[in-house]
Design an enzyme around this catalytic site. Structure first.
Site, PDB file in Angstrom:
ATOM      1  N   SER A 134      -5.151 -70.436  77.415  1.00  0.00           N
ATOM      2  CA  SER A 134      -4.637 -70.048  75.904  1.00  0.00           C
ATOM      3  C   SER A 134      -5.890 -70.341  75.087  1.00  0.00           C
ATOM      4  CB  SER A 134      -3.793 -71.126  75.262  1.00  0.00           C
ATOM      5  OG  SER A 134      -3.649 -71.062  73.901  1.00  0.00           O
TER       6      SER A 134
ATOM      7  N   ASN B 143      13.518 -72.096  78.782  1.00  0.00           N
ATOM      8  CA  ASN B 143      13.371 -71.344  77.747  1.00  0.00           C
ATOM      9  C   ASN B 143      13.665 -69.727  77.940  1.00  0.00           C
ATOM     10  OD1 ASN B 143      12.690 -71.208  74.872  1.00  0.00           O
ATOM     11  ND2 ASN B 143      10.641 -70.534  75.294  1.00  0.00           N
TER      12      ASN B 143
ATOM     13  N   LYS C  65      -3.369 -77.137  79.023  1.00  0.00           N
ATOM     14  CA  LYS C  65      -4.263 -75.972  79.439  1.00  0.00           C
ATOM     15  C   LYS C  65      -5.548 -76.347  80.000  1.00  0.00           C
ATOM     16  CE  LYS C  65      -0.688 -73.217  78.810  1.00  0.00           C
ATOM     17  NZ  LYS C  65       0.058 -72.624  79.882  1.00  0.00           N
TER      18      LYS C  65
ATOM     19  N   PHE D 128      -5.037 -64.737  73.440  1.00  0.00           N
ATOM     20  CA  PHE D 128      -5.004 -64.703  72.030  1.00  0.00           C
ATOM     21  C   PHE D 128      -3.593 -64.946  71.595  1.00  0.00           C
ATOM     22  CE2 PHE D 128      -9.259 -65.909  70.842  1.00  0.00           C
ATOM     23  CZ  PHE D 128      -9.910 -65.783  71.825  1.00  0.00           C
TER      24      PHE D 128
ATOM     25  N   TYR E 241       8.898 -64.642  78.216  1.00  0.00           N
ATOM     26  CA  TYR E 241       8.434 -63.378  77.490  1.00  0.00           C
ATOM     27  C   TYR E 241       7.354 -63.038  78.184  1.00  0.00           C
ATOM     28  CZ  TYR E 241       6.192 -61.417  73.592  1.00  0.00           C
ATOM     29  OH  TYR E 241       5.480 -60.413  72.605  1.00  0.00           O
TER      30      TYR E 241
ATOM     31  N   TYR F 271      -0.388 -79.916  73.901  1.00  0.00           N
ATOM     32  CA  TYR F 271      -0.221 -78.491  74.360  1.00  0.00           C
ATOM     33  C   TYR F 271      -1.615 -77.965  74.889  1.00  0.00           C
ATOM     34  CZ  TYR F 271       0.160 -73.477  75.192  1.00  0.00           C
ATOM     35  OH  TYR F 271       0.174 -72.274  75.427  1.00  0.00           O
TER      36      TYR F 271
ATOM     37  N   THR G 289      -6.018 -71.410  72.508  1.00  0.00           N
ATOM     38  CA  THR G 289      -5.794 -72.956  71.987  1.00  0.00           C
ATOM     39  C   THR G 289      -6.908 -73.909  72.698  1.00  0.00           C
ATOM     40  OG1 THR G 289      -3.497 -72.622  71.783  1.00  0.00           O
ATOM     41  CG2 THR G 289      -4.205 -74.786  71.766  1.00  0.00           C
TER      42      THR G 289
HETATM   43  P1  NAD Z   1       8.247 -68.653  77.599  1.00  0.00           P
HETATM   44  O1  NAD Z   1       8.843 -69.890  77.035  1.00  0.00           O
HETATM   45  O2  NAD Z   1       8.884 -67.283  77.351  1.00  0.00           O
HETATM   46  O3  NAD Z   1       7.895 -68.529  79.459  1.00  0.00           O
HETATM   47  C1  NAD Z   1       7.698 -69.615  80.235  1.00  0.00           C
HETATM   48  C2  NAD Z   1       8.624 -69.754  81.122  1.00  0.00           C
HETATM   49  O4  NAD Z   1       8.658 -71.089  82.193  1.00  0.00           O
HETATM   50  C3  NAD Z   1      10.223 -69.728  80.689  1.00  0.00           C
HETATM   51  O5  NAD Z   1      10.922 -68.860  81.124  1.00  0.00           O
HETATM   52  C4  NAD Z   1      10.610 -71.102  81.141  1.00  0.00           C
HETATM   53  O6  NAD Z   1      11.904 -71.202  81.493  1.00  0.00           O
HETATM   54  C5  NAD Z   1       9.824 -71.356  82.372  1.00  0.00           C
HETATM   55  N1  NAD Z   1       9.532 -72.774  82.702  1.00  0.00           N
HETATM   56  C6  NAD Z   1       9.032 -73.912  81.966  1.00  0.00           C
HETATM   57  N2  NAD Z   1       8.823 -74.829  82.549  1.00  0.00           N
HETATM   58  C7  NAD Z   1       9.208 -74.428  83.769  1.00  0.00           C
HETATM   59  C8  NAD Z   1       9.342 -75.299  85.132  1.00  0.00           C
HETATM   60  N3  NAD Z   1       9.048 -76.701  85.124  1.00  0.00           N
HETATM   61  N4  NAD Z   1       9.779 -74.892  85.913  1.00  0.00           N
HETATM   62  C9  NAD Z   1      10.087 -73.522  86.451  1.00  0.00           C
HETATM   63  N5  NAD Z   1      10.056 -72.667  85.075  1.00  0.00           N
HETATM   64  C10 NAD Z   1       9.794 -73.366  83.893  1.00  0.00           C
HETATM   65  O7  NAD Z   1       6.592 -68.444  77.139  1.00  0.00           O
HETATM   66  P2  NAD Z   1       5.567 -67.399  77.225  1.00  0.00           P
HETATM   67  O8  NAD Z   1       5.162 -67.147  75.962  1.00  0.00           O
HETATM   68  O9  NAD Z   1       6.072 -66.188  78.446  1.00  0.00           O
HETATM   69  O10 NAD Z   1       4.371 -68.058  78.053  1.00  0.00           O
HETATM   70  C11 NAD Z   1       3.868 -67.989  79.218  1.00  0.00           C
HETATM   71  C12 NAD Z   1       2.799 -68.930  79.438  1.00  0.00           C
HETATM   72  O11 NAD Z   1       1.848 -68.317  78.833  1.00  0.00           O
HETATM   73  C13 NAD Z   1       3.044 -70.555  79.207  1.00  0.00           C
HETATM   74  O12 NAD Z   1       2.531 -71.131  80.164  1.00  0.00           O
HETATM   75  C14 NAD Z   1       2.374 -70.515  77.867  1.00  0.00           C
HETATM   76  O13 NAD Z   1       1.763 -71.750  77.493  1.00  0.00           O
HETATM   77  C15 NAD Z   1       1.282 -69.553  77.715  1.00  0.00           C
HETATM   78  N6  NAD Z   1       0.877 -68.679  76.602  1.00  0.00           N
HETATM   79  C16 NAD Z   1       1.516 -68.155  75.875  1.00  0.00           C
HETATM   80  C17 NAD Z   1       1.159 -67.855  74.565  1.00  0.00           C
HETATM   81  C18 NAD Z   1       2.121 -67.245  73.493  1.00  0.00           C
HETATM   82  O14 NAD Z   1       1.656 -66.955  72.392  1.00  0.00           O
HETATM   83  N7  NAD Z   1       3.308 -66.817  74.102  1.00  0.00           N
HETATM   84  C19 NAD Z   1      -0.169 -67.737  74.306  1.00  0.00           C
HETATM   85  C20 NAD Z   1      -1.106 -68.520  75.130  1.00  0.00           C
HETATM   86  C21 NAD Z   1      -0.722 -68.886  76.419  1.00  0.00           C
HETATM   87  C1  WQD Z   2      -0.353 -66.724  63.570  1.00  0.00           C
HETATM   88  C2  WQD Z   2      -0.796 -66.610  61.981  1.00  0.00           C
HETATM   89  C3  WQD Z   2      -0.242 -68.870  60.804  1.00  0.00           C
HETATM   90  C4  WQD Z   2       4.081 -68.566  61.209  1.00  0.00           C
HETATM   91  C5  WQD Z   2       0.144 -70.026  68.469  1.00  0.00           C
HETATM   92  C6  WQD Z   2      -0.512 -71.107  69.196  1.00  0.00           C
HETATM   93  C7  WQD Z   2      -1.396 -70.738  70.362  1.00  0.00           C
HETATM   94  C8  WQD Z   2      -0.871 -69.556  71.156  1.00  0.00           C
HETATM   95  C9  WQD Z   2      -0.498 -68.558  70.345  1.00  0.00           C
HETATM   96  C10 WQD Z   2       0.231 -70.641  73.086  1.00  0.00           C
HETATM   97  C11 WQD Z   2      -1.474 -68.174  61.709  1.00  0.00           C
HETATM   98  C12 WQD Z   2       0.647 -67.800  60.298  1.00  0.00           C
HETATM   99  C13 WQD Z   2       2.421 -68.101  61.258  1.00  0.00           C
HETATM  100  C14 WQD Z   2       4.708 -68.250  60.051  1.00  0.00           C
HETATM  101  C15 WQD Z   2       2.646 -67.738  58.909  1.00  0.00           C
HETATM  102  N1  WQD Z   2       0.294 -69.956  71.914  1.00  0.00           N
HETATM  103  N2  WQD Z   2       1.856 -67.791  60.120  1.00  0.00           N
HETATM  104  N3  WQD Z   2       4.013 -68.177  58.849  1.00  0.00           N
HETATM  105  O1  WQD Z   2      -0.935 -70.379  65.280  1.00  0.00           O
HETATM  106  O2  WQD Z   2      -2.458 -68.644  65.933  1.00  0.00           O
HETATM  107  O3  WQD Z   2      -1.196 -69.560  67.641  1.00  0.00           O
HETATM  108  O4  WQD Z   2       0.430 -69.002  69.313  1.00  0.00           O
HETATM  109  O5  WQD Z   2      -0.674 -70.810  73.819  1.00  0.00           O
HETATM  110  O6  WQD Z   2      -1.535 -72.132  71.183  1.00  0.00           O
HETATM  111  O7  WQD Z   2      -1.126 -72.259  68.389  1.00  0.00           O
HETATM  112  O8  WQD Z   2       0.052 -68.404  66.170  1.00  0.00           O
HETATM  113  O9  WQD Z   2       1.845 -66.850  65.471  1.00  0.00           O
HETATM  114  O10 WQD Z   2       2.005 -69.554  64.865  1.00  0.00           O
HETATM  115  O11 WQD Z   2       0.248 -67.882  63.651  1.00  0.00           O
HETATM  116  O12 WQD Z   2       2.057 -67.618  57.754  1.00  0.00           O
HETATM  117  O13 WQD Z   2       6.010 -68.433  59.904  1.00  0.00           O
HETATM  118  O14 WQD Z   2       0.412 -66.543  61.245  1.00  0.00           O
HETATM  119  O15 WQD Z   2      -0.742 -69.686  59.857  1.00  0.00           O
HETATM  120  O16 WQD Z   2      -2.489 -67.659  60.644  1.00  0.00           O
HETATM  121  P1  WQD Z   2      -1.284 -69.089  66.135  1.00  0.00           P
HETATM  122  P2  WQD Z   2       1.255 -68.049  65.090  1.00  0.00           P
END
Ligand code: NAD
Ligand code: WQD
Length: 336
Positions: free
Chosen positions: A124, A35, A152, A177, A11, A148, A126
């Site tokens: 993150s 994924n 990080k 965020f 994503y 998780y 997180t």
């Molecule tokens: P995503 O799952 O869409 O993308 C992660 C990608 O990494 C996927 O395409 C997956 O196939 C690939 N991948 C996983 N493990 C792998 C491996 N061992 N080797 C090669 N490829 C691998 O997730 P995203 O939302 O795009 O997140 C990207 C990064 O950002 C992640 O590290 C995630 O932890 C971090 N992040 C995401 C969010 C969020 O809310 N989306 C928030 C904070 C941090």
């Molecule tokens: C947002 C708000 C929920 C789903 C997560 C990870 C964080 C980061 C981003 C990777 C909250 C509420 C949610 C639902 C709801 N990812 N909610 N109904 O929890 O802030 O963060 O994603 O690093 O690590 O923890 O995001 O989108 O899950 O929730 O009411 O079905 O929506 O309680 O208030 P969150 P979220």
């Protein structure tokens, strides 16, 4: 100048690759599609009108990763590959530590071997856990509350140690965020295997009719409408933050953390209402118990990124919801 993007089909990765290509950066991507779908990178190339070598490679496969570095002279790495489900990490911690931490160690060893020491890392919000004060500044204590988040925090520490050991290294630790939305083209967006856990993709599925109702987790938080408040950031703003962070690491040394958020919070109910407005559909919702581990509010102080990366989020929640809805309506089954 060439940059390796790990997780380039994901994503965030697909949007980062697109913005890098648009900025004229040469991009090489790796992903094991655990994924994601190869279709994402095809669409990125079509949108940018540019080529981008993509390797189906797992970070844990040392030899395959080394072959990618051997094939391309790389200046920097943007490391996004990883597993990201909080709930799954609690159920399967070893899977998370192996994929996220061990996979990252293989990447760092390969970078050292090939003399690449510039890194933008996807951390993150997180890592802050339940922060004591809002908005959260980067100096806040690091107290992740699930495996998780700990992966990080551990990777951040490893990167700080690497920068200390080799002063030529430069690292931006980007603490995202709540990324949401999709590229304005509607051609790339959030594709997940199974039911979405995050709020915006869940609302999107309910608006589309593939899920019945949004469970609103908690309605008695100490917030104006009782529902949880988060700092939602448009995925394109987030991707542009990586372009700026890349420019920064190329001209600096040392490790530094940057919050990528807007500083502005919206409640769950405000997100549902915004989505109703842009989609023209009623979104059924049910007030249910709080989700364990959730906090009332989580907001970024993004001033470090504004000052040092010259980056600021510009898009608001209506744009996020409208773009998420365009992606959904254009691609009812994601990339499938
Ligand atoms: P995503 O799952 O869409 O993308 C992660 C990608 O990494 C996927 O395409 C997956 O196939 C690939 N991948 C996983 N493990 C792998 C491996 N061992 N080797 C090669 N490829 C691998 O997730 P995203 O939302 O795009 O997140 C990207 C990064 O950002 C992640 O590290 C995630 O932890 C971090 N992040 C995401 C969010 C969020 O809310 N989306 C928030 C904070 C941090
Ligand atoms: C947002 C708000 C929920 C789903 C997560 C990870 C964080 C980061 C981003 C990777 C909250 C509420 C949610 C639902 C709801 N990812 N909610 N109904 O929890 O802030 O963060 O994603 O690093 O690590 O923890 O995001 O989108 O899950 O929730 O009411 O079905 O929506 O309680 O208030 P969150 P979220």
């Amino acid at each position: 100048m060439a940059v390796l993007v790990t997780g380039g089909a994901g994503y965030i990765g697909s949007h980062v690759c697109l913005e890098l290509l648009k900025a004229g950066v040469e991009v090489v991507a790796v992903d094991n599609y655990r994924n994601s779908s190869p279709e994402a990178v095809q669409r990125v190339k079509a949108l940018a009108g540019k080529e981008m070598p993509v390797y189906d490679a797992d970070l844990l496969d040392k030899d395959r990763l080394a072959a990618v570095f051997a094939n391309h002279p790389l200046n920097a790495v943007i490391h996004l590959a990883g597993l990201k489900s909080v709930r799954e990490s609690v159920e399967k911690p070893l899977v998370y530590y192996e994929n996220n931490v061990t996979g990252t160690l293989v990447l760092f060893e390969t970078m050292k071997r090939f003399g690449v020491g510039k890194m933008v890392f996807s951390s993150s919000a997180t890592v802050y856990g339940a922060a004591a004060s809002m908005p959260i500044h980067e100096d806040a204590p690091i107290r992740p509350v699930n495996p998780y988040g700990r992966t990080k925090a551990m990777i951040e520490e490893i990167l700080r140690d690497l920068c200390f050991a080799d002063p030529s290294w430069s690292v931006a630790l980007l603490r995202y965020f709540n990324p949401a939305g999709a590229d304005a083209s509607g051609a790339i967006g959030e594709h997940h295997r199974g039911v979405a856990c995050n709020l915006v993709p869940y609302i999107t599925q309910v608006a589309a009719g593939s899920l019945q109702s949004v469970n609103v987790y908690g309605s008695d938080y100490p917030t104006p409408d009782g529902t949880g408040i988060r700092d939602y950031i448009h995925i394109t703003d987030l991707a542009l933050g990586h372009v700026k962070a890349l420019e920064h690491v190329l001209r600096s040394t040392g490790a530094k953390a940057y919050n990528l958020g807007t500083g502005q919070g919206y409640s769950v109910m405000e997100m549902i209402r915004a989505f109703e407005q842009v989609s023209g559909r009623t979104i059924p919702y049910t007030l249910v118990d709080k989700r364990p581990g959730d906090v009332a509010r989580c907001l970024a102080d993004p001033t470090n990124a504004e000052r040092e990366l010259q980056w600021r989020a510009r898009r608001g929640i209506h744009e996020m919801c409208a773009d998420a809805w365009r992606w959904q309506t254009n691609n009812p089954s994601g990339y499938a």
